[in-house]
Design a protein around this motif. Structure first.
Motif, PDB file in Angstrom:
ATOM      1  N   ARG A  32       0.818  -1.210   0.000  1.00  0.00           N
ATOM      2  CA  ARG A  32       0.000   0.000   0.000  1.00  0.00           C
ATOM      3  C   ARG A  32       0.858   1.271   0.000  1.00  0.00           C
ATOM      4  O   ARG A  32       0.445   2.287  -0.556  1.00  0.00           O
ATOM      5  CB  ARG A  32      -0.980  -0.021   1.174  1.00  0.00           C
ATOM      6  N   GLU A  35       1.854   2.037  -3.522  1.00  0.00           N
ATOM      7  CA  GLU A  35       0.730   2.584  -4.287  1.00  0.00           C
ATOM      8  C   GLU A  35       0.580   4.081  -4.034  1.00  0.00           C
ATOM      9  O   GLU A  35       0.226   4.848  -4.942  1.00  0.00           O
ATOM     10  CB  GLU A  35      -0.559   1.859  -3.904  1.00  0.00           C
ATOM     11  N   LYS A  36       0.841   4.510  -2.810  1.00  0.00           N
ATOM     12  CA  LYS A  36       0.662   5.917  -2.456  1.00  0.00           C
ATOM     13  C   LYS A  36       1.900   6.764  -2.791  1.00  0.00           C
ATOM     14  O   LYS A  36       1.793   7.901  -3.246  1.00  0.00           O
ATOM     15  CB  LYS A  36       0.363   6.052  -0.953  1.00  0.00           C
ATOM     16  N   ASP A  75      -1.479  -3.886   7.917  1.00  0.00           N
ATOM     17  CA  ASP A  75      -1.460  -5.179   7.218  1.00  0.00           C
ATOM     18  C   ASP A  75      -1.771  -6.349   8.143  1.00  0.00           C
ATOM     19  O   ASP A  75      -2.485  -7.285   7.766  1.00  0.00           O
ATOM     20  CB  ASP A  75      -0.098  -5.399   6.554  1.00  0.00           C
TER      21      ASP A  75
END
Length: 421
Positions: A32, A35-36, A75
């Motif tokens: 994640r 992705e950011k 997570d």
């Protein structure tokens, strides 16, 4: 500089890009965070000095490690989000993480400076606190990297010293840099809580950066002097910067420029830039330090002799000297302001480059070599010791100041002319 954090990669974050002198910091992410933020984040630390780069990297690494912990908690399901009705508990004064004063009411936050003046107001609305379980090692690493708080009382100690001693701009900039380096190395520790081990760590940092003992002593001397003044004014009781620079026989041998070197420069005077030429003539004919040429912004006449005052940054170097005849043609008819537009560093660097172009290849021979030459020339003429101090200035404060101020310029004039160029 290496760390290991759960969810992150082990290894050095610092590197140099091909063709760049500056150090960069690089972080790699997955999941994640990738992705950011992207898989790779690269930031220039804007310094070629490795030790300084490590200090500049600290806040970035602190933020990086915090994000890794939060991502790991998200997570594995250990991330906890707690909502509070207000950001700060009403009815009392708080300090923000950056050190600001804030008064909390049920509805508002009133931010104030140290004198109680209101800076701004914000709603005291709901706040969300993120937490995740972490190991003792993770907590120690994050604590060590936490950015220091603002509103440091030691700033006032430094400012008082700068104003009290009327420190000139170049030295002021160096003193502020040393101060910031100390704060970064100690994570914002105050002078009052600092120990000699902290002072030695600062000295080690400068040694590790390639500085010689005299330079380290000078840099740390700024903080030592500021703290000594605070002790005199009963603001502090102990000086963590006293006696922390290890004695080392590491002074570089600077041979004086010989007659052949001086002939090379005489033959090439007209090939120098006007400011380079003036700096050369001042240093060659008087033995003054490079930076002392920037002290000159006026002149005075004594018994028909044009004179200047230099070395004003310290009591032991502060002196008046007559202008040698050889330098007069390169000066304005009357000195009524600074002689140089360029900085000491830039003009001096270009002058050194010119010396190399003209054929003075020995890297040990620099502008300061003219000072050694001046001492040798005066020694060869059998100068009295007090005449030497009057012309060249003292190196150490252990010798009483005031020299030169009592010498008539007519007495110094024949001696300074013996230096020649």
């Amino acid at each position: 500089m290496e760390w290991q954090m759960a969810g992150g990669r082990r290894g050095s974050y610092l590197y140099k890009r091909p063709g760049s002198q500056n150090w960069w910091i690089r972080f790699q992410y997955s999941g994640r965070l990738a992705e950011k933020l992207g898989k790779v984040v690269q930031i220039s630390l804007e310094t070629p000095d490795r030790a300084q780069a490590e200090l500049e990297a600290i806040p970035y690494i602190y933020a990086h490690k915090g994000m890794l912990l939060l991502a790991k908690g998200a997570d594995d399901g250990t991330l906890r989000v707690e909502k509070r009705a207000q950001q700060y508990e009403p009815g009392r004064e708080h300090r923000t993480e950056s050190g600001e004063r804030v008064i909390a009411t049920p509805d508002q936050l009133i931010f104030m400076d140290e004198a109680g003046n209101i800076l701004r107001m914000e709603p005291n609305g709901p706040a969300y606190e993120l937490s995740v379980p972490s190991s003792a090692q993770d907590q120690r690493e994050l604590s060590a990297l936490r950015p220091r708080k603002k509103n440091d009382p030691d700033v006032a100690i430094l400012e008082t010293w700068l104003e009290h001693e009327n420190i000139r701009p170049a030295i002021e900039r160096e003193a502020r840099t040393v101060f910031d380096t100390f704060k970064k190395l100690t994570n914002g520790k105050s002078f009052a809580n600092a120990t000699r081990e902290d002072g030695r760590s600062l000295a080690k940092h400068f040694f590790d950066s390639g500085n010689k003992s005299a330079t380290v002593q000078k840099k740390i001397g700024h903080l030592r002097a500021a703290v000594n003044l605070a002790i005199d004014e009963n603001k502090l009781k102990f000086n963590p910067f006293s006696g922390v620079v290890a004695a080392k026989d590491d002074a570089q041998d600077r041979p004086p420029l010989d007659d052949d070197d001086m002939k090379i420069m005489r033959d090439n005077l007209e090939n120098l830039d006007p400011e380079e030429r003036l700096l050369w003539m001042l240093c060659a004919t008087t033995g003054m330090r490079r930076g002392e040429a920037w002290d000159i912004d006026c002149e005075f006449i004594e018994k028909g002799v044009r004179c200047i005052r230099i070395g004003t940054k310290t009591p032991q170097s502060d002196r008046r000297i007559p202008l040698p005849a050889a330098v007069i043609p390169y000066l304005p008819a009357k000195i009524e302001g600074p002689l140089f537009a360029g900085s000491p560093k830039n003009v001096g660097r270009e002058l050194i480059r010119a010396m190399r172009r003209f054929g003075i290849a020995d890297q040990r021979k620099v502008l300061h070599s003219l000072r050694h030459r001046a001492q040798d020339r005066l020694r060869a003429e059998g100068y009295p010791e007090d005449i030497r101090w009057a012309i060249l200035g003292h190196e150490d404060k252990t010798v009483a100041d005031g020299y030169g101020k009592g010498f008539p310029m007519l007495k110094l004039k024949p001696w300074i002319e013996k230096i020649g160029f």
